[in-house]
Design a protein around this motif. Structure first.
Motif, PDB file in Angstrom:
ATOM      1  N   GLY A 157      43.139  51.346  36.689  1.00 28.84           N
ATOM      2  CA  GLY A 157      44.083  51.866  37.958  1.00 28.84           C
ATOM      3  C   GLY A 157      42.474  51.554  39.416  1.00 28.84           C
ATOM      4  O   GLY A 157      42.804  52.090  40.311  1.00 28.84           O
ATOM      5  N   VAL A 158      40.819  51.456  38.832  1.00 23.18           N
ATOM      6  CA  VAL A 158      40.094  51.482  39.595  1.00 23.18           C
ATOM      7  C   VAL A 158      39.795  49.744  39.772  1.00 23.18           C
ATOM      8  O   VAL A 158      39.247  48.923  39.052  1.00 23.18           O
ATOM      9  N   PRO A 159      39.943  49.227  40.946  1.00 21.73           N
ATOM     10  CA  PRO A 159      39.274  48.094  41.361  1.00 21.73           C
ATOM     11  C   PRO A 159      38.174  47.033  41.136  1.00 21.73           C
ATOM     12  O   PRO A 159      37.148  48.671  41.242  1.00 21.73           O
ATOM     13  N   VAL A 160      37.887  46.438  40.777  1.00 25.34           N
ATOM     14  CA  VAL A 160      35.852  45.899  40.407  1.00 25.34           C
ATOM     15  C   VAL A 160      35.968  45.827  41.275  1.00 25.34           C
ATOM     16  O   VAL A 160      36.746  43.999  41.541  1.00 25.34           O
ATOM     17  N   PRO A 161      34.727  45.358  42.420  1.00 24.33           N
ATOM     18  CA  PRO A 161      34.212  44.428  43.741  1.00 24.33           C
ATOM     19  C   PRO A 161      33.700  43.087  42.571  1.00 24.33           C
ATOM     20  O   PRO A 161      33.693  42.963  42.081  1.00 24.33           O
ATOM     21  N   ARG A 162      34.372  42.434  44.104  1.00 27.97           N
ATOM     22  CA  ARG A 162      34.511  40.804  43.756  1.00 27.97           C
ATOM     23  C   ARG A 162      33.344  40.352  44.633  1.00 27.97           C
ATOM     24  O   ARG A 162      33.956  39.802  45.051  1.00 27.97           O
TER      25      ARG A 162
END
Length: 201
Positions: free
Chosen positions: A179-184
């Motif tokens: 549920g927590v986005p990973v920075p791209r």
């Protein structure tokens, strides 16, 4: 004199130079059909090789993903550093399954473009594309490889020629959380990202 085993290993992560599918705007992943370097990509790789050769601490090994674009980049770097070339499939790009070969700007499934689908994988890091792997899967794979190479050559500088995904994983210190986005983050072709890994006590 300081024993090299008392200093951390330094991994110089090099993204491959511009590839034919980069230029065409197609999703590469681990596709066997993805092409090698363009002329610009070879020039980028040579410039990076020259920069690595000028570092105050000279690298002692060059290890590459076995995918063609990384292999061709690594061949240029290894030749400049006068080092043998090793291969490790664990530092390949993310396996993007059915997305591979798609144009980034083309509609895909229910998304307006395949790029939107790729972006969603980073927002939902445990989501797997059909026949592919998730961002969380890639994190586990590449961090395992980083640790393994650092432990095999404690206190030394190592060049790992890899892909944008694994380089982004290097900037992600903690495992992905549901549920927590990973920075791209952006990773330029033939750029060098250096990380340190201390010896296991």
């Amino acid at each position: 004199m300081t024993d090299v085993t008392t200093r951390p290993s330094v991994l110089h992560l090099v993204r491959h130079g511009e590839s034919t599918w980069n230029l065409a705007g197609r999703i590469q992943g681990q596709s066997a059909e993805a092409g090698g370097l363009t002329a610009a990509g070879r020039a980028q790789a040579q410039l990076t090789a020259d920069l690595l050769a000028e570092r105050p601490v000279r690298p002692t090994a060059v290890i590459a993903s076995d995918l063609v674009r990384a292999r061709e980049t690594a061949e240029i770097i290894a030749a400049r550093l006068d080092l043998p070339l090793e291969f490790d499939p664990e530092i390949r790009e993310q396996n993007l399954g059915v997305l591979e070969g798609q144009r980034l700007d083309s509609p895909f499934a229910d998304d307006p473009t395949a790029q939107d689908t790729v972006d969603r994988l980073w927002r939902e890091p445990f989501l797997r594309p059909d026949t592919g792997e998730s961002i969380a899967d890639m994190y586990d794979r590449v961090h395992r490889a980083f640790r393994r190479h650092a432990e095999a050559r404690p206190g030394l500088d190592i060049v790992l020629v890899t892909h944008g995904g694994p380089v982004r994983m290097a900037a992600t210190a903690e495992p992905p959380t549901p549920g927590v986005p990973v920075p791209r983050i952006g990773v330029d072709n033939a750029s060098v990202t250096s990380i340190t890994i201390s010896a296991v006590s």
